[in-house]
Design an enzyme around this catalytic site. Sequence first.
Site, short mmCIF file in Angstrom:
data_model
loop_
_atom_site.label_atom_id
_atom_site.label_comp_id
_atom_site.label_asym_id
_atom_site.label_seq_id
_atom_site.Cartn_x
_atom_site.Cartn_y
_atom_site.Cartn_z
CG HIS A 77 -0.51 0.39 2.47
ND1 HIS A 77 -0.19 -0.52 3.46
CD2 HIS A 77 -0.25 1.60 3.01
CE1 HIS A 77 0.23 0.14 4.53
NE2 HIS A 77 0.20 1.43 4.28
CG ASP A 124 -0.08 -3.97 2.77
OD1 ASP A 124 0.36 -3.48 1.72
OD2 ASP A 124 -0.36 -3.30 3.78
N1 ARG Z 1 -1.15 2.20 7.17
C1 ARG Z 1 -0.33 3.02 7.99
C2 ARG Z 1 0.77 3.68 7.15
O1 ARG Z 1 0.62 3.74 5.94
C3 ARG Z 1 0.20 2.26 9.17
C4 ARG Z 1 -0.87 1.96 10.09
C5 ARG Z 1 -0.43 1.14 11.23
N2 ARG Z 1 -1.45 1.30 12.20
C6 ARG Z 1 -1.41 0.78 13.39
N3 ARG Z 1 -2.33 1.08 14.22
N4 ARG Z 1 -0.45 -0.03 13.72
O2 ARG Z 1 1.71 4.25 7.64
#
Ligand code: ARG
Length: 278
Positions: A77, A124
């Site tokens: 992502h 991912d």
């Molecule tokens: N998707 C987030 C990013 O792109 C990271 C999210 C991780 N979240 C968590 N609660 N551990 O940086």
Amino acid sequence: MLLLLFLAVSSLGSCSAGSPVPVPENDLVGIVGGHNAPQGKWPWQVSLRIYNYHWASWVHICGGSLIHPQWVLTAAHCIFQKDTDPSTYRIHAGDVYLYGGRGLLNVSRIIVHPNYVAAHLGFDLALLRLATRVGAASNVQPVTLPPEALNFTPEDECWLTGWGRTSYYKSLPPPYRLQQVSVQVLENAVCDQQYRNASGHTGDRQLILDDMLCAGSEGRDSCYGDSGGPLVCRVRRSWRLVGVVSWGYGCALRDFPGVYARVQTYVPWILQQVGELP
Ligand code: ARG
């Protein structure tokens, strides 16, 4: 300026599985709940950059890990499109300070997992091939992948590192020093149940899929900007890359642990793409 930009960039993408939830403000500094990482302790940690024309600089969007002198493992992502031109990205390695003035490395190839659609649906992971190998130095070293048959339990010593937010509402302040926090790995069934109960999810679709792994607890978690970065556990005195920061509901909330791509599941795929690792 950079800070604002970092805020804007790091909230992009399929980061959270839900809408913002109020988090009690606390004065911990960290990834969430972490502290400054010593130089050279996590020599595989890299920062993935894209160019921002407005700021005329390469800004941090995600973390990543060197798994070979020429390959970085990150989250799918973090790559905006499967067929993105590799020249859109740069890698920064070997420094605990995000904008420490070291040279950036070029990326020559991007391999997004072919089954990836969205972080909460699994797969991912993405591999980035560097245009040149990084020379071995004490602060630039690949991390070992986990052996295929080994289970990680709450008893293992596991750490998270990254330059992401220190709370849902706060980005890491200058001088942007790498943060570390130790976390506990949870069993998938326990994590799935916690997500279900806390979100009031009904229906029997699994939320935490088999290719995911949960870690962290209230006040100890990864957050936006940490994605793609490493969750490592110590196995017989050597660190193994067990997870890649993927998603979570909010950051560091009770009953919503961080969710990671379970690297172990993908060792055969990684080896197939990269060729045998040294
Ligand atoms: N998707 C987030 C990013 O792109 C990271 C999210 C991780 N979240 C968590 N609660 N551990 O940086």
